[in-house]
Motif scaffolding. Structure first.
Motif, PDB file in Angstrom:
ATOM      1  N   GLN A   1     -30.581 -12.552  -8.814  1.00 57.74           N
ATOM      2  CA  GLN A   1     -29.421 -13.458  -8.807  1.00 57.74           C
ATOM      3  C   GLN A   1     -28.366 -12.995  -7.808  1.00 57.74           C
ATOM      4  O   GLN A   1     -27.800 -13.802  -7.059  1.00 57.74           O
ATOM      5  CB  GLN A   1     -28.796 -13.532 -10.205  1.00 57.74           C
ATOM      6  CG  GLN A   1     -29.649 -14.230 -11.228  1.00 57.74           C
ATOM      7  CD  GLN A   1     -29.104 -14.007 -12.644  1.00 57.74           C
ATOM      8  OE1 GLN A   1     -28.607 -12.933 -12.988  1.00 57.74           O
ATOM      9  NE2 GLN A   1     -29.215 -15.051 -13.466  1.00 57.74           N
ATOM     10  N   ALA A   2     -28.112 -11.687  -7.803  1.00 58.43           N
ATOM     11  CA  ALA A   2     -27.130 -11.134  -6.865  1.00 58.43           C
ATOM     12  C   ALA A   2     -27.575 -11.380  -5.429  1.00 58.43           C
ATOM     13  O   ALA A   2     -26.767 -11.770  -4.575  1.00 58.43           O
ATOM     14  CB  ALA A   2     -26.940  -9.637  -7.118  1.00 58.43           C
TER      15      ALA A   2
ATOM     16  N   THR B   1     -25.393  -9.260 -13.215  1.00 58.59           N
ATOM     17  CA  THR B   1     -26.461 -10.195 -12.869  1.00 58.59           C
ATOM     18  C   THR B   1     -27.706  -9.403 -12.518  1.00 58.59           C
ATOM     19  O   THR B   1     -27.643  -8.204 -12.274  1.00 58.59           O
ATOM     20  CB  THR B   1     -26.071 -11.073 -11.654  1.00 58.59           C
ATOM     21  OG1 THR B   1     -25.824 -10.204 -10.539  1.00 58.59           O
ATOM     22  CG2 THR B   1     -24.840 -11.906 -11.929  1.00 58.59           C
TER      23      THR B   1
ATOM     24  N   SER C   1     -15.457 -13.583  -3.787  1.00 59.09           N
ATOM     25  CA  SER C   1     -16.721 -13.881  -4.487  1.00 59.09           C
ATOM     26  C   SER C   1     -17.714 -12.740  -4.331  1.00 59.09           C
ATOM     27  O   SER C   1     -18.447 -12.410  -5.262  1.00 59.09           O
ATOM     28  CB  SER C   1     -17.335 -15.171  -3.944  1.00 59.09           C
ATOM     29  OG  SER C   1     -16.524 -16.268  -4.246  1.00 59.09           O
ATOM     30  N   THR C   2     -17.747 -12.132  -3.147  1.00 61.10           N
ATOM     31  CA  THR C   2     -18.654 -10.998  -2.921  1.00 61.10           C
ATOM     32  C   THR C   2     -18.255  -9.826  -3.804  1.00 61.10           C
ATOM     33  O   THR C   2     -19.113  -9.183  -4.418  1.00 61.10           O
ATOM     34  CB  THR C   2     -18.631 -10.585  -1.436  1.00 61.10           C
ATOM     35  OG1 THR C   2     -19.037 -11.701  -0.647  1.00 61.10           O
ATOM     36  CG2 THR C   2     -19.565  -9.418  -1.177  1.00 61.10           C
TER      37      THR C   2
ATOM     38  N   ARG D   1     -26.188 -16.470   0.088  1.00 58.26           N
ATOM     39  CA  ARG D   1     -25.435 -17.719   0.233  1.00 58.26           C
ATOM     40  C   ARG D   1     -24.006 -17.436   0.714  1.00 58.26           C
ATOM     41  O   ARG D   1     -23.489 -18.108   1.602  1.00 58.26           O
ATOM     42  CB  ARG D   1     -25.416 -18.496  -1.086  1.00 58.26           C
ATOM     43  CG  ARG D   1     -24.745 -19.865  -0.975  1.00 58.26           C
ATOM     44  CD  ARG D   1     -24.823 -20.703  -2.236  1.00 58.26           C
ATOM     45  NE  ARG D   1     -24.163 -20.110  -3.393  1.00 58.26           N
ATOM     46  CZ  ARG D   1     -24.765 -19.433  -4.380  1.00 58.26           C
ATOM     47  NH1 ARG D   1     -26.053 -19.269  -4.382  1.00 58.26           N
ATOM     48  NH2 ARG D   1     -24.087 -18.922  -5.380  1.00 58.26           N
ATOM     49  N   LEU D   2     -23.361 -16.424   0.137  1.00 58.45           N
ATOM     50  CA  LEU D   2     -21.990 -16.082   0.529  1.00 58.45           C
ATOM     51  C   LEU D   2     -21.910 -15.651   1.994  1.00 58.45           C
ATOM     52  O   LEU D   2     -21.054 -16.136   2.742  1.00 58.45           O
ATOM     53  CB  LEU D   2     -21.450 -14.973  -0.371  1.00 58.45           C
ATOM     54  CG  LEU D   2     -21.169 -15.359  -1.817  1.00 58.45           C
ATOM     55  CD1 LEU D   2     -20.875 -14.118  -2.654  1.00 58.45           C
ATOM     56  CD2 LEU D   2     -20.011 -16.331  -1.889  1.00 58.45           C
TER      57      LEU D   2
ATOM     58  N   GLU E   1     -29.534 -13.774  -4.244  1.00 65.26           N
ATOM     59  CA  GLU E   1     -29.375 -15.198  -3.925  1.00 65.26           C
ATOM     60  C   GLU E   1     -27.909 -15.537  -3.638  1.00 65.26           C
ATOM     61  O   GLU E   1     -27.594 -16.220  -2.662  1.00 65.26           O
ATOM     62  CB  GLU E   1     -29.891 -16.044  -5.089  1.00 65.26           C
ATOM     63  CG  GLU E   1     -29.787 -17.541  -4.858  1.00 65.26           C
ATOM     64  CD  GLU E   1     -30.264 -18.326  -6.066  1.00 65.26           C
ATOM     65  OE1 GLU E   1     -29.676 -19.395  -6.318  1.00 65.26           O
ATOM     66  OE2 GLU E   1     -31.212 -17.885  -6.759  1.00 65.26           O
ATOM     67  N   ASN E   2     -27.024 -15.046  -4.488  1.00 68.13           N
ATOM     68  CA  ASN E   2     -25.593 -15.325  -4.314  1.00 68.13           C
ATOM     69  C   ASN E   2     -25.030 -14.692  -3.044  1.00 68.13           C
ATOM     70  O   ASN E   2     -24.265 -15.322  -2.311  1.00 68.13           O
ATOM     71  CB  ASN E   2     -24.804 -14.863  -5.539  1.00 68.13           C
ATOM     72  CG  ASN E   2     -25.117 -15.693  -6.767  1.00 68.13           C
ATOM     73  OD1 ASN E   2     -25.526 -16.844  -6.673  1.00 68.13           O
ATOM     74  ND2 ASN E   2     -24.942 -15.102  -7.933  1.00 68.13           N
TER      75      ASN E   2
ATOM     76  N   GLN F   1     -19.345 -10.515  -7.192  1.00 67.06           N
ATOM     77  CA  GLN F   1     -20.791 -10.418  -7.276  1.00 67.06           C
ATOM     78  C   GLN F   1     -21.249  -8.965  -7.376  1.00 67.06           C
ATOM     79  O   GLN F   1     -22.210  -8.651  -8.061  1.00 67.06           O
ATOM     80  CB  GLN F   1     -21.411 -11.083  -6.039  1.00 67.06           C
ATOM     81  CG  GLN F   1     -22.830 -11.475  -6.176  1.00 67.06           C
ATOM     82  CD  GLN F   1     -23.150 -12.298  -7.393  1.00 67.06           C
ATOM     83  OE1 GLN F   1     -24.216 -12.119  -7.935  1.00 67.06           O
ATOM     84  NE2 GLN F   1     -22.292 -13.170  -7.861  1.00 67.06           N
TER      85      GLN F   1
END
Length: 179
Positions: A68-69, A64, A55-56, A75-76, A71-72, A59
């Motif tokens: 947004q990046a 994005t 996911s990273t 979280r990751l 925030e993601n 990302q």
């Protein structure tokens, strides 16, 4: 009368203490039981870290906004930190294997997971502290945070080939949870 009661209480205490030792065992878990517990803790952790790493990577290449990046990624990395702590706790709950150097070996596993947990936490904190107003500066900061994370992660890895217990080496090779 007091002597009989004291004697009876003393005998009861000895019997109860003996039962506790028999029920709980004299030491920690056997090498096979400990290896199964540790692998049972590490298997879901590895899966989660693999999923988060994928996911990273996505990302980092996604189209994005920096916000947004950010925030993601926060979280990751927070998820990886939590997954590492969960695995560390489970290894701790596995106890100390009943083998030579069992305490040191258990501490090595826990310490490695602590270092990984902390590396993910620092990466999360670094990303969280980045400004998103300048995309180039933000992504440079992300790359630097990921590079640092990778170095810290590599440095924290436990080399299981250096276990000081032939029993544990054999157990890790044989128990189904470790395959």
């Amino acid at each position: 009368m007091r002597t009989c009661r004291a004697s009876a209480v003393g005998k009861l205490t000895v019997v109860l203490a003996t039962l506790v030792v028999v029920i709980t065992g004299c030491g920690g878990p056997s090498p096979r039981a400990w290896a199964a517990s540790v692998c049972g803790a590490l298997t879901p952790w590895r899966s989660e870290i693999s999923k988060l790493t994928s996911s990273t990577d996505q990302q980092m290449t996604a189209q994005t906004t920096p916000a947004q990046a950010k925030e993601n990624l926060v979280r990751l990395f927070g998820g990886a930190e939590q997954a590492s702590e969960t695995a560390r706790r489970k290894v701790e709950q596995a106890g100390v294997p009943e083998t030579d150097n069992g305490e040191a070996i258990s501490a090595g596993f826990r310490g490695s997971l602590e270092k990984m947990r902390d590396a993910y936490g620092r990466a999360r904190d670094t990303i969280e502290g980045l400004g998103t107003g300048e995309p180039a500066a933000f992504y440079d900061g992300v790359r630097a945070a990921v590079d640092t994370l990778n170095k810290e992660y590599d440095a924290s890895a436990l080399d299981t080939s250096k276990l000081n217990s032939e029993e544990l080496k054999q157990a890790f090779d044989e128990v189904p949870e470790c395959r």
